[in-house]
Scaffold this motif. Structure first.
Motif: not given
Length: 312
Positions: A79, A16, A53, A11, A36
């Motif tokens: 996430l 993030p 994800a 990511f 996250l």
């Protein structure tokens, strides 16, 4: 959950935040950390995030303006995608003719899901477009308003939505759903395994001054009857069937101004639970339980939450 370096690297291009407290992303100003967190600004970024994800086998939570949710003190695993940056210039188009062949007086407004409902409402008022002034003062995003079928003053989103564009999470493809295929009900849209990306509304061109007067009248009413300046998630409970709204029942049950640590039933509108600055999610939930118990004991009515509680 503890995220491995490999997952974090997957990511990295999305910039993030890890273990970010969610209180800054909700109107209640409470909520534990997200494992996250990403704030995408384009539809392509949303699709790429969900795809990543899925590859990482991470659960995904979608949040709009955070105005109708209560996030637990333990936070959210996996996430979290906050859509408040998913916006663009509001598009205004005018159909050339109506279905009967005559000149159309309707106007379409199109906005991405992260656009603030208040901004779209004010845009419509300034443009002399009728049909959305009821939304004056309602916080949150356009996408969230569609998902919750937000409403006030006898109208709601189902009356003005003409189509929505969604991301189908099963195949990660976008599709457009016309209004007649949408299952709206009181404070709800049935939309399985999909994310709202774009919304198109159908409004009516009329006298600008008339629309503005209605907009500001509705805004003034909300400001004088609801604790709009305090941290809350709007009306906490749905109005039950019948002619007695939840706020009336809560007040008659003696719960107006009731407290649980930093959480309080508003003394202005009893269907609002407000955070006085030091409440946590458990305080709000405990107070809500007390409210439900008191209303049930007095009226035999089991109030249902309008606010969605998410997280561990």
């Amino acid at each position: 959950m503890v995220l491995s370096d490999n997952i974090k690297n997957m990511f990295a291009s999305f910039a993030p935040e890890t273990q970010m407290a969610m209180d800054r992303y909700t109107s209640f100003r409470v909520g534990g950390p997200a494992d996250l967190l990403v704030l995408p600004s384009t539809v392509d970024q949303v699709i790429a995030l969900i795809k990543t994800a899925q590859k990482a086998a991470l659960p995904v939570t979608i949040i709009g303006g955070g105005t109708n949710v209560l996030i637990s003190d333990k936070g959210i695993r996996g996430l979290v995608v906050v859509l408040t940056r998913l916006k663009q210039k509001i598009e205004q188009t005018t159909p050339s003719t109506s279905t009967d062949g005559h000149a159309s007086n309707s106007v379409h407004l199109t906005a991405l899901a992260g656009e603030r409902l208040g901004s779209l409402c004010r845009y419509a008022a300034d443009a002399g477009l009728a049909g959305l002034a009821w939304a004056a003062g309602i916080p949150g995003t356009v996408g969230g308003a569609v998902m919750m079928n937000a409403g006030a003053f006898g109208s709601d989103m189902s009356r003005v939505v003409t189509e929505i564009e969604v991301l189908d999470l099963a195949n990660l493809e976008t599709r457009v759903l016309a209004a007649d295929s949408l299952q709206f009900s009181y404070r709800k849209l049935v939309l399985e395994n999909s994310i709202v990306l774009k919304v198109r509304l159908e409004l009516t061109r009329t006298d600008t001054q008339t629309v503005k007067e209605e907009f500001y009248r509705n805004l003034k009413t909300k400001q004088s009857t609801q604790p709009v300046s305090q941290a809350s998630a709007g009306c906490f409970f749905q109005n039950p069937p019948g002619d007695k709204p939840a706020g009336f029942l809560i007040e008659q049950a003696g719960m107006k101004s009731a407290r649980c640590n930093g959480a309080m039933v508003s003394d202005l509108h009893a269907n609002f639970i407000v955070n006085h600055g030091n409440a946590c999610a458990s305080d709000i939930l405990n107070l809500a339980c007390q409210v439900k118990k008191s209303v049930y004991e007095k009226f035999g009515i089991n109030l249902k939450e309008e606010v969605k509680t998410i997280g561990d």
